[in-house]
Design an enzyme around this catalytic site. Sequence first.
Site, PDB file in Angstrom:
ATOM      1  N   GLU A  43      -2.621   3.505  -5.599  1.00 54.21           N
ATOM      2  CA  GLU A  43      -2.300   3.590  -4.198  1.00 54.21           C
ATOM      3  C   GLU A  43      -1.702   2.220  -3.726  1.00 54.21           C
ATOM      4  OE1 GLU A  43      -5.237   5.319  -1.555  1.00 54.21           O
ATOM      5  OE2 GLU A  43      -6.360   6.253  -3.208  1.00 54.21           O
ATOM      6  N   CYS A  82       0.937  -1.329  -0.012  1.00 54.64           N
ATOM      7  CA  CYS A  82       0.050  -0.021  -0.163  1.00 54.64           C
ATOM      8  C   CYS A  82       0.845   1.173   0.040  1.00 54.64           C
ATOM      9  CB  CYS A  82      -1.032  -0.125   1.095  1.00 54.64           C
ATOM     10  SG  CYS A  82      -2.049   1.375   1.156  1.00 54.64           S
ATOM     11  N   GLY A 103      -4.872  -1.353  -5.333  1.00 60.34           N
ATOM     12  CA  GLY A 103      -4.850  -0.186  -5.643  1.00 60.34           C
ATOM     13  C   GLY A 103      -3.453   0.063  -6.693  1.00 60.34           C
ATOM     14  N   ARG A 132     -12.132   0.269  -5.698  1.00 55.22           N
ATOM     15  CA  ARG A 132     -11.444   0.517  -4.268  1.00 55.22           C
ATOM     16  C   ARG A 132     -10.901   1.729  -4.232  1.00 55.22           C
ATOM     17  NH1 ARG A 132     -10.255  -2.462   0.824  1.00 55.22           N
ATOM     18  NH2 ARG A 132      -8.300  -1.524   1.580  1.00 55.22           N
TER      19      ARG A 132
HETATM   20  P1  RVP Z   1      -0.646  -6.983   3.751  1.00 53.90           P
HETATM   21  O1  RVP Z   1      -1.035  -8.087   4.607  1.00 53.90           O
HETATM   22  O2  RVP Z   1       0.515  -6.102   4.842  1.00 53.90           O
HETATM   23  O3  RVP Z   1       0.024  -7.431   2.730  1.00 53.90           O
HETATM   24  O4  RVP Z   1      -2.005  -6.064   3.699  1.00 53.90           O
HETATM   25  C1  RVP Z   1      -2.881  -6.424   3.108  1.00 53.90           C
HETATM   26  C2  RVP Z   1      -4.116  -5.465   2.992  1.00 53.90           C
HETATM   27  O5  RVP Z   1      -3.538  -4.249   2.403  1.00 53.90           O
HETATM   28  C3  RVP Z   1      -5.406  -5.714   2.401  1.00 53.90           C
HETATM   29  O6  RVP Z   1      -6.176  -6.538   3.118  1.00 53.90           O
HETATM   30  C4  RVP Z   1      -5.970  -4.394   1.980  1.00 53.90           C
HETATM   31  O7  RVP Z   1      -6.873  -4.043   3.060  1.00 53.90           O
HETATM   32  C5  RVP Z   1      -4.649  -3.454   1.844  1.00 53.90           C
HETATM   33  N1  RVP Z   1      -4.523  -3.267   0.308  1.00 53.90           N
HETATM   34  C6  RVP Z   1      -4.850  -4.100  -0.643  1.00 53.90           C
HETATM   35  N2  RVP Z   1      -4.357  -3.445  -1.750  1.00 53.90           N
HETATM   36  C7  RVP Z   1      -4.156  -2.284  -1.243  1.00 53.90           C
HETATM   37  C8  RVP Z   1      -3.397  -1.241  -2.096  1.00 53.90           C
HETATM   38  O8  RVP Z   1      -3.369  -1.327  -3.392  1.00 53.90           O
HETATM   39  N3  RVP Z   1      -3.179  -0.064  -1.726  1.00 53.90           N
HETATM   40  N4  RVP Z   1      -4.070  -2.158   0.107  1.00 53.90           N
END
Ligand code: RVP
Length: 478
Positions: free
Chosen positions: A406, A299, A383, A395
């Site tokens: 994002e 993210c 994103g 989203r």
């Molecule tokens: P991680 O476990 O740290 O990889 O995080 C997963 C989470 O990140 C997802 O469950 C979602 O809330 C968030 N996410 C998914 N896509 C994106 C993005 O593109 N920003 N963020």
Amino acid sequence: DKFSNITEGYTFDDVLILPMKTGVEPKNVDVSSRLSRRINVKVPIVSSPMDTVTEEAMAIAMARYGAFGIIHRNQPREKEVEMVRRVKREETIIIRDVYTVSPETPIEVARTIMKTKNIAGLPVLKEEKLVGILTKRDLEFAKQGSTVSDVMVKNVITAPENVDLEDAINILHKNRIEKLPLVDKDNHLVGLITAKDIITRQRFPDATRDDEGQLMVGAAVGPFDLDRAIELERAGADLIVVDTAHADNENVLSSIKRMRKEISVDIVAGNIATAGAAEDLISCEVDGLRVGIGPGSICTTRIVAGVGVPQLTAISEVAEVAKEYGIPVIADGGIRYSGDIVKAIAAGADSVMLGSMLAGTEESPGQEMIINGRKYKAYRGMGSIGALSTGISDRYSKLGNGFIAEGVEGAVPYRGRVDEVLFQLVGGLRTGMGYVGAENIGKLKERARFVRISSNGLRESHPHDIRLISEPPNYQIS
Ligand code: RVP
């Protein structure tokens, strides 16, 4: 001024949980928890609705382990619906929605149905009444051009519709049969019990199942996609996850209110990161809250938009409010080690949602690749440009003709099967609970206290002053 009430935010690496006097052994702790208002899980871990994390294989593996999977929505509605159906059909005591053939069906057609649906036996119906059963074995010796009635077994052993499980097992066993059709008094087919399902069921005693014995599954929808939510519920989804990057938005909130009226299964909504947002969502009568703005490994929201809340603080703020209403909290994003799961729950979460930790498993849909001799699987943010350009998920934003990403796209190390990963994660959680003297999740939330650490403390926490030559299964240097 803007800084006078400034607060500090903490995340996983800022704290440790204080060890406490304990009478609790890790092997005896109970890690079961609440996922949403009406759904309980034996293992408080949820797989994220992302297109490189959760499709049917992941959802099935998660549910079998006692955890939970949420099918992603970055695909056409019919595909998501079909995935939910397949999870629901994977294991069941009584199959209700049985594939059947008629006596006139050509055997080639029957063979194709068996192959594509991956089933080994088809009840044969004539004018809705059961007249035979066709198994794979019957097809092996069938002559070309024959029809189902030429090869089917005619004197079918059946059971009444209200047969109990024990009796059904006895009938299957005594007659050495694989399939037991259930019929009403007029010989109409009302269901099917299979030996395979009963054996599978016994192999996964902790599985997350509904009242009918089927694996439970959740499905994500966009905040304005009521039609998709309705169809997913109809297909058997046990939980609808309203999936947005920022749920505390007036349009989103009023849409959730409308959805609440039409959907009767539990609704989890998110993401949020503040107490105020928790109040807003709870006033829409949601059954669970998903917390995390920006902690995800893929993210870039905090970098692109400058917005977010360090994850432990976000969890704790939301959990304070949720507790008053008895609404469970899912801590979503930023979890890299089992210790982070213990911290997330200690901060107030009831379960955690994982993306990157599960994206590298056998069951994730991501593409496999070899980089410098090591196996990886693709993992991307919903994103990210790649995910956005499928044009399905909303989203994250689109401004004019361009995407404002994002998230990023990349790869994570291959980690083997989901059950092996979950074994390590649950093991770590149990160990942590032992240190705190918490015999269950409620006690962990209640008893745990944090100590703030410095960057020296963090350095000291990781292995140091050693050249690692092998990786244990629960500590990877990515
Ligand atoms: P991680 O476990 O740290 O990889 O995080 C997963 C989470 O990140 C997802 O469950 C979602 O809330 C968030 N996410 C998914 N896509 C994106 C993005 O593109 N920003 N963020």
